[in-house]
Design an enzyme around this catalytic site. Sequence first.
Site, PDB file in Angstrom:
ATOM      1  N   LYS A 183     -12.462  -6.082 -13.000  1.00  0.00           N
ATOM      2  CA  LYS A 183     -13.350  -6.288 -11.863  1.00  0.00           C
ATOM      3  C   LYS A 183     -14.491  -5.259 -11.903  1.00  0.00           C
ATOM      4  CE  LYS A 183     -11.885  -4.862  -7.565  1.00  0.00           C
ATOM      5  NZ  LYS A 183     -12.640  -4.734  -6.340  1.00  0.00           N
ATOM      6  N   LYS A 210       0.811  -1.222   0.000  1.00  0.00           N
ATOM      7  CA  LYS A 210       0.000   0.000   0.000  1.00  0.00           C
ATOM      8  C   LYS A 210       0.841   1.268   0.000  1.00  0.00           C
ATOM      9  CE  LYS A 210      -4.489  -1.338   1.822  1.00  0.00           C
ATOM     10  NZ  LYS A 210      -5.558  -0.971   2.756  1.00  0.00           N
ATOM     11  N   LYS A 258     -16.706   0.422  -8.322  1.00  0.00           N
ATOM     12  CA  LYS A 258     -17.336   1.745  -8.282  1.00  0.00           C
ATOM     13  C   LYS A 258     -16.499   2.766  -9.032  1.00  0.00           C
ATOM     14  CE  LYS A 258     -15.334   3.130  -3.818  1.00  0.00           C
ATOM     15  NZ  LYS A 258     -14.790   1.847  -3.374  1.00  0.00           N
TER      16      LYS A 258
HETATM   17  P1  ADP Z   1     -14.535  -1.215  -5.391  1.00  0.00           P
HETATM   18  O1  ADP Z   1     -13.664  -2.101  -6.253  1.00  0.00           O
HETATM   19  O2  ADP Z   1     -15.882  -0.969  -6.019  1.00  0.00           O
HETATM   20  O3  ADP Z   1     -13.841   0.058  -4.997  1.00  0.00           O
HETATM   21  P2  ADP Z   1     -14.052  -2.006  -2.652  1.00  0.00           P
HETATM   22  O4  ADP Z   1     -12.589  -2.153  -2.894  1.00  0.00           O
HETATM   23  O5  ADP Z   1     -14.537  -0.850  -1.876  1.00  0.00           O
HETATM   24  O6  ADP Z   1     -14.820  -2.054  -4.073  1.00  0.00           O
HETATM   25  O7  ADP Z   1     -14.537  -3.374  -2.015  1.00  0.00           O
HETATM   26  C1  ADP Z   1     -15.318  -3.565  -0.854  1.00  0.00           C
HETATM   27  C2  ADP Z   1     -15.530  -5.059  -0.670  1.00  0.00           C
HETATM   28  O8  ADP Z   1     -16.238  -5.619  -1.790  1.00  0.00           O
HETATM   29  C3  ADP Z   1     -14.226  -5.850  -0.577  1.00  0.00           C
HETATM   30  O9  ADP Z   1     -14.409  -6.877   0.383  1.00  0.00           O
HETATM   31  C4  ADP Z   1     -14.061  -6.442  -1.965  1.00  0.00           C
HETATM   32  O10 ADP Z   1     -13.341  -7.660  -1.946  1.00  0.00           O
HETATM   33  C5  ADP Z   1     -15.485  -6.648  -2.429  1.00  0.00           C
HETATM   34  N1  ADP Z   1     -15.573  -6.461  -3.886  1.00  0.00           N
HETATM   35  C6  ADP Z   1     -15.444  -5.293  -4.549  1.00  0.00           C
HETATM   36  N2  ADP Z   1     -15.589  -5.452  -5.872  1.00  0.00           N
HETATM   37  C7  ADP Z   1     -15.822  -6.775  -6.074  1.00  0.00           C
HETATM   38  C8  ADP Z   1     -16.051  -7.583  -7.233  1.00  0.00           C
HETATM   39  N3  ADP Z   1     -16.086  -7.043  -8.449  1.00  0.00           N
HETATM   40  N4  ADP Z   1     -16.250  -8.916  -7.068  1.00  0.00           N
HETATM   41  C9  ADP Z   1     -16.208  -9.457  -5.829  1.00  0.00           C
HETATM   42  N5  ADP Z   1     -16.001  -8.761  -4.701  1.00  0.00           N
HETATM   43  C10 ADP Z   1     -15.805  -7.432  -4.799  1.00  0.00           C
END
Ligand code: ADP
Length: 338
Positions: free
Chosen positions: A200, A114, A203
């Site tokens: 993936k 990080k 958001k």
């Molecule tokens: P983003 O990628 O939308 O910013 P976050 O990193 O805030 O999402 O993720 C919050 C939680 O949701 C984490 O536990 C992450 O592993 C899960 N998560 C986020 N995107 C996915 C995805 N596309 N598929 C499966 N799990 C996800």
Amino acid sequence: MRIVSGIQPTGSLHLGNYLGAIRNWARMQDSMEQGSECLFFLADLHAISMPHDPAELRAATLEMTAALVACGIDPNRSILFNQAQVPAHAEMQWLLNGTARMGWLNRMTQFKDKSGKNREGASVALFTYPVLQAADVLLYQATHVPVGEDQKQHLELARDIAQKFNNDFCPDDAPVFTLPDPIIPPEAARIMSLRDGTMKMSKSDPSDMSRINLSDHPDEVMKKVKKAKTDPEPLPSEVEGLAGRAEALNLVAIYAALSDRTVADVLAEYGGQGFGVFKPALGELMVETLRPITERFNALLRDREALDAILARGAARARAIAEPTLAATYEALGLVRG
Ligand code: ADP
């Protein structure tokens, strides 16, 4: 059994968050036996270890709370709260900072990942983040902590801190801390973008068509599924036939996750069919699964008082559980608490 697990508050929640993270919590709660309990917390104190916007953090904390409840976390059965309302987390972290060793933290790979090339510019909080995580679970005498691959090292650290503290400051027959065991969470689905099956669902994707938001209206959900990128081939009958077809695989995997079936099982039903048949079926399944969640989610987001009440009650219960351990920790260290 006492399970403690935290999640960083993020906003703009989507299907990936639901199937990949939030649903697992609800399932963990539902599988708990009588006398066992789950403490689920929003890791807002952890969120300040990276650059952040205060207004966004506040909104995301409330949004995540609404999503958790909408997705089945029952605030009566589980203890649902945010760290900031339980000062014992921050206190315990400080107390454990005396036991954690620089050398241990220096070995944590997540800090290296990080902080990247900007180690000198990283916050101190990012460095001591794993000590706060140790505090999060040791405070409640957690017996089990769900950890994915990336968190195994941090749980090991929590155990090392607990062990050293017990050795250094407690009589053999009266350790302050329980050493928590890892539990491997049920395998989480990884949901990909509806516009590019190799990325993936996120958001941060600039295209809203790439994701299904938990707040989307059913018509919007259906439209997004129908417009999802695919290829002209019909679905294969065997999993191997999806090789090199990332978008097709993603849609089938979403169908499988939503219906709790395997990809092979879904293909056995839809193999040979084109997307003209599969997409409406997927859209309907998605709408039916998400409708009650979305309704509850949107209603809760409009009801700030209800959200505040849920978090306040969860925090009160968490503080009560934490207090004896916090008191014992002060006592063991020879600190006069009054
Ligand atoms: P983003 O990628 O939308 O910013 P976050 O990193 O805030 O999402 O993720 C919050 C939680 O949701 C984490 O536990 C992450 O592993 C899960 N998560 C986020 N995107 C996915 C995805 N596309 N598929 C499966 N799990 C996800």
